[in-house]
Write a protein that holds these residues in place. Structure first.
Motif, PDB file in Angstrom:
ATOM      1  N   ASP A 186      -0.308  11.725  11.998  1.00  0.00           N
ATOM      2  CA  ASP A 186      -0.499  10.403  12.587  1.00  0.00           C
ATOM      3  C   ASP A 186      -1.935   9.966  12.326  1.00  0.00           C
ATOM      4  N   GLY A 187      -2.120   8.682  12.059  1.00  0.00           N
ATOM      5  CA  GLY A 187      -3.468   8.196  11.777  1.00  0.00           C
ATOM      6  C   GLY A 187      -3.546   6.692  11.847  1.00  0.00           C
ATOM      7  N   ASN A 188      -4.625   6.153  11.318  1.00  0.00           N
ATOM      8  CA  ASN A 188      -4.860   4.709  11.292  1.00  0.00           C
ATOM      9  C   ASN A 188      -5.306   4.289   9.904  1.00  0.00           C
ATOM     10  N   LEU A 189      -4.975   3.055   9.555  1.00  0.00           N
ATOM     11  CA  LEU A 189      -5.415   2.444   8.311  1.00  0.00           C
ATOM     12  C   LEU A 189      -6.135   1.156   8.668  1.00  0.00           C
ATOM     13  N   THR A 190      -7.381   1.042   8.247  1.00  0.00           N
ATOM     14  CA  THR A 190      -8.158  -0.183   8.422  1.00  0.00           C
ATOM     15  C   THR A 190      -8.477  -0.712   7.035  1.00  0.00           C
ATOM     16  N   MET A 191      -8.127  -1.980   6.781  1.00  0.00           N
ATOM     17  CA  MET A 191      -8.353  -2.580   5.467  1.00  0.00           C
ATOM     18  C   MET A 191      -9.062  -3.913   5.616  1.00  0.00           C
ATOM     19  N   THR A 192     -10.052  -4.153   4.762  1.00  0.00           N
ATOM     20  CA  THR A 192     -10.729  -5.439   4.695  1.00  0.00           C
ATOM     21  C   THR A 192     -10.161  -6.176   3.495  1.00  0.00           C
ATOM     22  N   THR A 235     -13.261 -13.203   9.307  1.00  0.00           N
ATOM     23  CA  THR A 235     -14.497 -13.869   8.905  1.00  0.00           C
ATOM     24  C   THR A 235     -14.081 -14.967   7.928  1.00  0.00           C
ATOM     25  N   PRO A 236     -14.997 -15.838   7.535  1.00  0.00           N
ATOM     26  CA  PRO A 236     -14.626 -16.880   6.570  1.00  0.00           C
ATOM     27  C   PRO A 236     -14.199 -16.336   5.200  1.00  0.00           C
ATOM     28  N   THR A 237     -14.627 -15.107   4.844  1.00  0.00           N
ATOM     29  CA  THR A 237     -14.325 -14.582   3.513  1.00  0.00           C
ATOM     30  C   THR A 237     -13.258 -13.496   3.488  1.00  0.00           C
ATOM     31  N   ASP A 238     -13.002 -12.867   4.639  1.00  0.00           N
ATOM     32  CA  ASP A 238     -12.003 -11.801   4.644  1.00  0.00           C
ATOM     33  C   ASP A 238     -11.376 -11.622   6.013  1.00  0.00           C
ATOM     34  N   ARG A 239     -10.322 -10.816   6.026  1.00  0.00           N
ATOM     35  CA  ARG A 239      -9.625 -10.463   7.262  1.00  0.00           C
ATOM     36  C   ARG A 239      -9.474  -8.950   7.275  1.00  0.00           C
ATOM     37  N   THR A 240      -9.833  -8.341   8.396  1.00  0.00           N
ATOM     38  CA  THR A 240      -9.752  -6.891   8.523  1.00  0.00           C
ATOM     39  C   THR A 240      -8.639  -6.545   9.499  1.00  0.00           C
ATOM     40  N   ILE A 241      -7.708  -5.709   9.045  1.00  0.00           N
ATOM     41  CA  ILE A 241      -6.598  -5.296   9.903  1.00  0.00           C
ATOM     42  C   ILE A 241      -6.664  -3.788  10.124  1.00  0.00           C
ATOM     43  N   THR A 242      -6.219  -3.373  11.297  1.00  0.00           N
ATOM     44  CA  THR A 242      -6.099  -1.951  11.618  1.00  0.00           C
ATOM     45  C   THR A 242      -4.690  -1.716  12.125  1.00  0.00           C
ATOM     46  N   VAL A 243      -4.009  -0.759  11.493  1.00  0.00           N
ATOM     47  CA  VAL A 243      -2.621  -0.469  11.834  1.00  0.00           C
ATOM     48  C   VAL A 243      -2.454   1.042  12.003  1.00  0.00           C
ATOM     49  N   SER A 244      -1.632   1.445  12.968  1.00  0.00           N
ATOM     50  CA  SER A 244      -1.317   2.859  13.167  1.00  0.00           C
ATOM     51  C   SER A 244      -0.263   3.271  12.156  1.00  0.00           C
ATOM     52  N   ILE A 245      -0.463   4.453  11.577  1.00  0.00           N
ATOM     53  CA  ILE A 245       0.524   4.961  10.633  1.00  0.00           C
ATOM     54  C   ILE A 245       1.008   6.331  11.111  1.00  0.00           C
ATOM     55  N   PRO A 246       2.297   6.442  11.382  1.00  0.00           N
ATOM     56  CA  PRO A 246       2.840   7.731  11.811  1.00  0.00           C
ATOM     57  C   PRO A 246       2.903   8.722  10.643  1.00  0.00           C
ATOM     58  N   GLN A 247       3.049   9.978  10.996  1.00  0.00           N
ATOM     59  CA  GLN A 247       3.205  11.019   9.986  1.00  0.00           C
ATOM     60  C   GLN A 247       4.404  10.696   9.096  1.00  0.00           C
ATOM     61  N   ASP A 248       4.304  11.033   7.835  1.00  0.00           N
ATOM     62  CA  ASP A 248       5.348  10.841   6.819  1.00  0.00           C
ATOM     63  C   ASP A 248       5.551   9.383   6.413  1.00  0.00           C
ATOM     64  N   THR A 249       4.605   8.498   6.728  1.00  0.00           N
ATOM     65  CA  THR A 249       4.673   7.117   6.259  1.00  0.00           C
ATOM     66  C   THR A 249       4.404   7.101   4.764  1.00  0.00           C
ATOM     67  N   ILE A 302       0.861  -1.174   0.000  1.00  0.00           N
ATOM     68  CA  ILE A 302       0.000   0.000   0.000  1.00  0.00           C
ATOM     69  C   ILE A 302       0.904   1.232   0.000  1.00  0.00           C
ATOM     70  N   SER A 303       0.874   1.997  -1.077  1.00  0.00           N
ATOM     71  CA  SER A 303       1.625   3.243  -1.159  1.00  0.00           C
ATOM     72  C   SER A 303       0.694   4.368  -0.727  1.00  0.00           C
ATOM     73  N   LEU A 304       1.189   5.222   0.152  1.00  0.00           N
ATOM     74  CA  LEU A 304       0.333   6.293   0.654  1.00  0.00           C
ATOM     75  C   LEU A 304       1.111   7.553   0.929  1.00  0.00           C
TER      76      LEU A 304
END
Length: 157
Positions: A63-69, A102-116, A56-58
């Motif tokens: 500072d923030g969070n990224l949640t992806m399914t 879940t059986p069909t997906d996985r959801t992750i949440t990660v902290s992302i610092p400034q300038d990531t 994931i390029s961003l």
């Protein structure tokens, strides 16, 4: 008005929630990855089959969070039939993250610092390595082997 806002919940400032279409260059398959992000915007999501990862390029401005399914058909981490842990790297450094399955997906949440600039999710498998064409070739090869074996067996008897 205040009680309505408190009962519904207030969205974080500058939160971006959307889906991103990830296309596998090898198989041509497309997958929808849902995400929510604060403090940054996603520029691109790509598959790295050799590293069994999703990159994931961003652009992070705070500072923030990224949640992806993540659909299991796109990327998964398995140890036999059981779920295994993903590895998540933020700008190349291993980081902690929260996960729901879940059986069909996985959801992750990660902290992302400034300038990531990059988040990498590493699993044990990413998009099936063999597409439909490879399966057809394999079936034809097996049928050919059976036919040759049957003909050869008749000559020996």
């Amino acid at each position: 008005m205040t009680s309505i806002a408190l009962s519904i919940g207030v969205a974080p400032a500058f939160a971006q929630t959307s889906t991103y279409t990830v296309k596998d260059a090898q198989s041509g398959q497309s997958f929808q990855v849902g995400y929510g992000i604060t403090g940054a915007t996603i520029n691109d999501i790509s598959v790295s089959p050799q590293d069994t990862s999703l990159i994931i390029s961003l652009t992070s401005t705070a500072d923030g969070n990224l949640t992806m399914t993540l659909p299991r058909a796109l990327i998964d981490a398995k140890d036999g039939a059981n779920d295994d842990q993903f590895f998540v790297l933020v700008d190349g450094a291993d980081t902690d993250f929260a996960e729901n399955k879940t059986p069909t997906d996985r959801t992750i949440t990660v902290s992302i610092p400034q300038d990531t600039s990059q988040v990498e999710v590493i699993g044990t498998q990413v998009v099936p390595e063999f597409g439909a064409l490879a399966s057809i070739v394999m079936v034809i090869a097996i049928i050919s082997i059976i036919a040759v074996t049957a003909k050869t067996r008749l000559r020996f008897t």
